[in-house]
Design a protein around this motif. Structure first.
Motif, PDB file in Angstrom:
ATOM      1  N   ALA A  18      25.960 105.883  68.486  1.00 37.16           N
ATOM      2  CA  ALA A  18      27.242 105.452  67.748  1.00 37.16           C
ATOM      3  C   ALA A  18      27.156 106.148  66.592  1.00 37.16           C
ATOM      4  CB  ALA A  18      27.617 104.166  67.719  1.00 37.16           C
ATOM      5  N   ARG A  19      28.321 106.388  65.751  1.00 33.67           N
ATOM      6  CA  ARG A  19      28.339 106.912  64.397  1.00 33.67           C
ATOM      7  C   ARG A  19      29.315 105.971  63.763  1.00 33.67           C
ATOM      8  NH1 ARG A  19      32.279 108.719  61.479  1.00 33.67           N
ATOM      9  NH2 ARG A  19      33.250 109.373  63.689  1.00 33.67           N
ATOM     10  N   ASN A  20      29.238 105.179  62.778  1.00 36.75           N
ATOM     11  CA  ASN A  20      30.190 104.369  61.933  1.00 36.75           C
ATOM     12  C   ASN A  20      30.046 104.717  60.318  1.00 36.75           C
ATOM     13  OD1 ASN A  20      27.668 102.413  62.945  1.00 36.75           O
ATOM     14  ND2 ASN A  20      28.675 101.529  61.200  1.00 36.75           N
ATOM     15  N   THR A  39      38.634  95.839  53.873  1.00 36.76           N
ATOM     16  CA  THR A  39      37.514  96.736  54.517  1.00 36.76           C
ATOM     17  C   THR A  39      38.090  97.261  55.664  1.00 36.76           C
ATOM     18  OG1 THR A  39      35.646  95.184  53.819  1.00 36.76           O
ATOM     19  CG2 THR A  39      35.235  97.023  55.652  1.00 36.76           C
ATOM     20  N   TYR A  40      37.780  98.756  55.637  1.00 40.15           N
ATOM     21  CA  TYR A  40      38.129  99.782  56.741  1.00 40.15           C
ATOM     22  C   TYR A  40      37.051 100.276  57.314  1.00 40.15           C
ATOM     23  CZ  TYR A  40      39.567 103.876  59.161  1.00 40.15           C
ATOM     24  OH  TYR A  40      39.620 104.820  60.097  1.00 40.15           O
ATOM     25  N   PHE A  41      36.971 100.171  58.470  1.00 40.17           N
ATOM     26  CA  PHE A  41      36.013 100.673  59.364  1.00 40.17           C
ATOM     27  C   PHE A  41      36.233 101.733  60.274  1.00 40.17           C
ATOM     28  CE2 PHE A  41      37.204  96.641  61.420  1.00 40.17           C
ATOM     29  CZ  PHE A  41      37.165  96.876  62.566  1.00 40.17           C
ATOM     30  N   ASN A  42      35.264 102.498  60.915  1.00 41.68           N
ATOM     31  CA  ASN A  42      35.636 103.587  61.854  1.00 41.68           C
ATOM     32  C   ASN A  42      34.218 103.746  62.736  1.00 41.68           C
ATOM     33  OD1 ASN A  42      35.313 106.722  62.725  1.00 41.68           O
ATOM     34  ND2 ASN A  42      37.507 106.355  62.418  1.00 41.68           N
ATOM     35  N   ARG A  43      34.416 103.731  64.006  1.00 43.44           N
ATOM     36  CA  ARG A  43      33.301 103.946  64.901  1.00 43.44           C
ATOM     37  C   ARG A  43      33.393 104.910  65.946  1.00 43.44           C
ATOM     38  NH1 ARG A  43      28.737 100.688  66.461  1.00 43.44           N
ATOM     39  NH2 ARG A  43      28.112 100.636  68.606  1.00 43.44           N
ATOM     40  N   ARG A  44      32.685 105.676  66.238  1.00 44.18           N
ATOM     41  CA  ARG A  44      32.597 106.552  67.413  1.00 44.18           C
ATOM     42  C   ARG A  44      31.382 106.624  68.157  1.00 44.18           C
ATOM     43  NH1 ARG A  44      36.700 106.297  65.567  1.00 44.18           N
ATOM     44  NH2 ARG A  44      38.358 107.956  64.897  1.00 44.18           N
ATOM     45  N   ALA A  82      36.902 103.457  67.787  1.00 42.63           N
ATOM     46  CA  ALA A  82      37.380 102.151  67.354  1.00 42.63           C
ATOM     47  C   ALA A  82      37.769 102.223  65.716  1.00 42.63           C
ATOM     48  CB  ALA A  82      36.510 100.821  67.756  1.00 42.63           C
ATOM     49  N   ASP A  83      38.626 101.804  65.389  1.00 39.05           N
ATOM     50  CA  ASP A  83      38.860 101.657  63.890  1.00 39.05           C
ATOM     51  C   ASP A  83      39.720 100.413  63.721  1.00 39.05           C
ATOM     52  OD1 ASP A  83      41.155 104.418  63.233  1.00 39.05           O
ATOM     53  OD2 ASP A  83      41.224 102.858  64.641  1.00 39.05           O
ATOM     54  N   GLY A  84      39.582 100.170  62.311  1.00 33.20           N
ATOM     55  CA  GLY A  84      40.593  99.007  62.247  1.00 33.20           C
ATOM     56  C   GLY A  84      40.354  98.564  60.586  1.00 33.20           C
ATOM     57  N   VAL A  85      40.855  97.345  60.543  1.00 34.24           N
ATOM     58  CA  VAL A  85      40.873  96.828  58.924  1.00 34.24           C
ATOM     59  C   VAL A  85      40.584  95.359  59.094  1.00 34.24           C
ATOM     60  CG1 VAL A  85      43.351  96.525  58.705  1.00 34.24           C
ATOM     61  CG2 VAL A  85      42.178  96.807  56.778  1.00 34.24           C
ATOM     62  N   GLU A  86      39.929  94.775  57.999  1.00 34.61           N
ATOM     63  CA  GLU A  86      39.562  93.273  57.905  1.00 34.61           C
ATOM     64  C   GLU A  86      40.250  92.966  56.467  1.00 34.61           C
ATOM     65  OE1 GLU A  86      35.500  92.965  58.384  1.00 34.61           O
ATOM     66  OE2 GLU A  86      35.631  92.951  60.848  1.00 34.61           O
TER      67      GLU A  86
END
Length: 217
Positions: A18-20, A39-44, A82-86
């Motif tokens: 994975a790359r995140n 926080t914004y996050f992105n995962r491939r 997957a991406d999202g915000v917390e």
């Protein structure tokens, strides 16, 4: 080892990679009695390892990974995103009281070419939230409570079996006895909510725990 060699295992699983990245900011206010963060996050992910339920049709398909696996099998999801915000909020209106709240929105997607392309990843709720409150009395007793809310999700890659969202509440308390000992207790799932994180598998109802803590130093 379990994913490879158990009765649900698959010896042909490819390693998951994975790359995140994530980026966030946090700010304090009111003399550090209030704090806000986002926080914004992105995962491939490639070859994500996931548990796969097997349909009756797949069980009868020759050379299928599901052959003779009526209870499912571990398999790779070739590509997933997957991406999202917390969001997080912490408040301390008085020294004895702490309030915290968290909210997450996560958008997941199966990017593997095939029938499930574009579907949500299995068992990944889009929304989760929690609220905590803790209060410490002058004589040392600490009491607190937590409410956790989880949104709907799907149990399978095909997105045909829905898992309903749920809300859980819990309470806790701890009382020091001298400098080294403390007695504590908590009640989980206070309202005895029935819910599933995997279709067909139940979870604990109301449960109470207690004990004694010893501090050596």
């Amino acid at each position: 080892m379990y994913q490879l060699f158990s009765e649900y295992g698959n010896g042909f699983l490819a390693p998951e990679t994975a790359r995140n990245f994530d980026i966030g900011v946090e700010q304090a206010f009111l003399g550090n009695r209030a704090r806000v963060g986002v926080t914004y996050f992105n995962r491939r992910t490639r070859n994500q390892i996931d548990f796969r339920d097997c349909s009756p049709t797949e069980l009868e398909t020759p050379n299928s990974i599901c052959a003779n696996r009526p209870f499912g099998v571990y398999d790779n999801v070739a590509r997933a995103e997957a991406d999202g915000v917390e969001f997080a909020l912490a408040l301390r209106p008085v020294d004895a009281l702490t309030l915290t709240a968290n909210y997450s929105y996560i958008d997941t997607e199966n990017r593997s070419i095939g029938d499930n392309f574009g579907n949500d990843l299995a068992r990944r709720p889009k929304q989760t939230a929690s609220v905590d409150a803790d209060y410490r009395f002058a004589f040392g007793l600490s009491v607190g409570g937590t409410v956790t809310m989880v949104g709907d999700s799907f149990d399978d890659a095909a997105n045909t079996t829905r898992l309903d969202g749920y809300a859980l509440a819990g309470v806790r308390a701890e009382l020091p006895i001298g400098e080294r000992f403390a007695v504590y207790g908590r009640v989980d799932n206070l309202t005895d909510t029935r819910y599933e994180t995997i279709a067909g598998y139940g979870n604990y109802g109301r449960a109470a725990y207690g004990g004694v803590r010893l501090r050596l130093k």
